[in-house]
Design an enzyme around this catalytic site. Structure first.
Site, PDB file in Angstrom:
ATOM      1  N   CYS A   1       0.941  -1.307   0.198  1.00 10.56           N
ATOM      2  CA  CYS A   1      -0.078   0.015   0.032  1.00 10.56           C
ATOM      3  C   CYS A   1       0.912   1.085   0.054  1.00 10.56           C
ATOM      4  O   CYS A   1       0.319   2.388   0.226  1.00 10.56           O
ATOM      5  CB  CYS A   1      -0.896  -0.186   1.158  1.00 10.56           C
ATOM      6  SG  CYS A   1      -2.344  -1.382   1.145  1.00 10.56           S
ATOM      7  N   ASP A   2       2.327   1.245  -0.215  1.00 11.27           N
ATOM      8  CA  ASP A   2       2.910   2.380  -0.332  1.00 11.27           C
ATOM      9  C   ASP A   2       3.849   2.628  -1.675  1.00 11.27           C
ATOM     10  O   ASP A   2       4.968   2.593  -1.486  1.00 11.27           O
ATOM     11  CB  ASP A   2       3.820   2.468   0.673  1.00 11.27           C
ATOM     12  CG  ASP A   2       4.597   3.830   1.474  1.00 11.27           C
ATOM     13  OD1 ASP A   2       3.750   4.659   0.600  1.00 11.27           O
ATOM     14  OD2 ASP A   2       5.511   3.639   2.017  1.00 11.27           O
ATOM     15  N   ALA A   3       2.979   2.108  -2.926  1.00  7.78           N
ATOM     16  CA  ALA A   3       3.770   2.142  -4.039  1.00  7.78           C
ATOM     17  C   ALA A   3       3.994   3.137  -4.670  1.00  7.78           C
ATOM     18  O   ALA A   3       3.913   3.549  -5.811  1.00  7.78           O
ATOM     19  CB  ALA A   3       2.897   1.192  -4.826  1.00  7.78           C
TER      20      ALA A   3
END
Length: 338
Positions: free
Chosen positions: A141-143
């Protein structure tokens, strides 16, 4: 800091010495939000949704577990590479991993200098995250660009390889939610807004279900445009007139959404941004996500093939003969206004 490993590979260590400071800052946020109130918006609830994940990022042992799980999910896919993690030299406050060279996913010039096509990178990235969201249920979720590097696949230099870094912020979806979301996605892309509403109600979204086509498909429910087409001026004007995206409506929506969906939205939006920067098509991204939703919903290949055939027929009729679509599927697009 960097060091030379026993095998001669250049590696680096990362330490979170600011963890205690970070925790104190979160504690202050929690205290402030206990008494702060803005137009009946429960900001504390939104804060608590992300607080656990932010704290998890301070524990490198969890990051190592996330990386290893993602490595297992893509062990047969050469398009994805997870840098090696050295457990022996790692702890909850220190992680030691392999150094890997590559260019950032938003560096179009750097990608092209490696004789790779940016559209191929976009397609690969969409595939990877579609599998994470719809099939694996274990989502990075931190792309942001700093966490995704691109290089050619060794032995197949014309194809891109996605290197995923920073596995601290993940979301693991419960299987029941994941499958419900797959059904929700299919209902959205087939314009079956009655089913969309029913699923949204089951998920506790309530009256805010009406915003879902805008969030995921970039269209209003009355739109007759092709899947993936840009937002029209009429739609923009309609959104402005109906104050759909006022500060209050957005925050009330965020409160209504299940926490799992908030993380799915974050991941899919980041992929959408990368796809746009790389010159990819929105329609291709939406269709690929749909393909992976069918993979999750129909493990049997024959049933999946039939479901996809019916899907493409519905889309063809909607886009080529919309009046016929309304007659064949009257409950699909019939819906109350916002």
């Amino acid at each position: 800091f960097f060091f030379q490993a026993e095998d001669g590979i250049r590696d680096f260590c990362l330490s979170r010495g600011l963890g205690d400071v970070y925790k104190r800052q979160l504690h202050v946020c929690n205290y402030l939000l206990l008494w702060y109130n803005f137009k009946d918006i429960d900001l504390l609830k939104l804060y608590k949704t992300f607080r656990g994940s932010l704290l998890d990022e301070l524990d490198f042992s969890l990051e190592l577990e996330n990386a290893e799980q993602t490595r297992r999910h893509f062990k047969h896919d050469k398009r994805v590479y997870i840098p090696k993690m050295y457990k022996r030299f790692s702890s909850p406050r220190l992680i030691t991993m392999e150094w890997v060279d590559g260019v950032k996913v938003n560096d179009r010039e750097g990608i092209e200098k490696q004789n790779l096509k940016t559209r191929d990178v976009a397609r690969t990235l969409i595939d990877v995250f579609a599998q994470m969201i719809f099939v694996n249920g274990h989502i990075h979720c931190d792309a942001h660009p700093g966490n995704i590097l691109i290089r050619p696949i060794e032995g197949d230099e014309s194809k891109p390889q996605i290197i995923l870094l920073d596995h601290g912020l993940y979301r693991s979806l419960p299987p029941e939610f994941r499958l419900r979301f797959c059904k929700l996605w299919v209902s959205l892309i087939t314009f079956d807004y009655k089913t969309m509403k029913d699923i949204a109600q089951d998920l506790g979204i309530g009256e805010h279900y009406k915003y879902l086509p805008l969030i995921f498909m970039h269209r209003v429910r009355t739109s007759k445009k092709r899947i993936g087409a840009g937002v029209t001026e009429e739609e923009k004007e309609w959104v402005r007139k109906n104050t759909v995206f006022s500060f209050e409506s957005i925050n009330h929506l965020m409160q209504a959404l299940p926490p799992d969906m908030m993380f799915v939205i974050r991941a899919s939006n980041l992929v959408a941004i990368h796809n746009m920067v790389l010159g990819g098509q929105t329609r291709e991204r939406l269709m690929t996500f749909t393909d992976y939703s069918f993979r999750a919903l129909y493990p049997n290949r024959l049933k999946r093939a039939w479901a996809k055939f019916c899907f493409y027929i519905r889309v063809l009729i909607f886009e080529r003969a919309n009046s016929l679509f309304d007659r064949l599927f009257p409950s699909y697009t019939k819906t109350e206004t916002y």
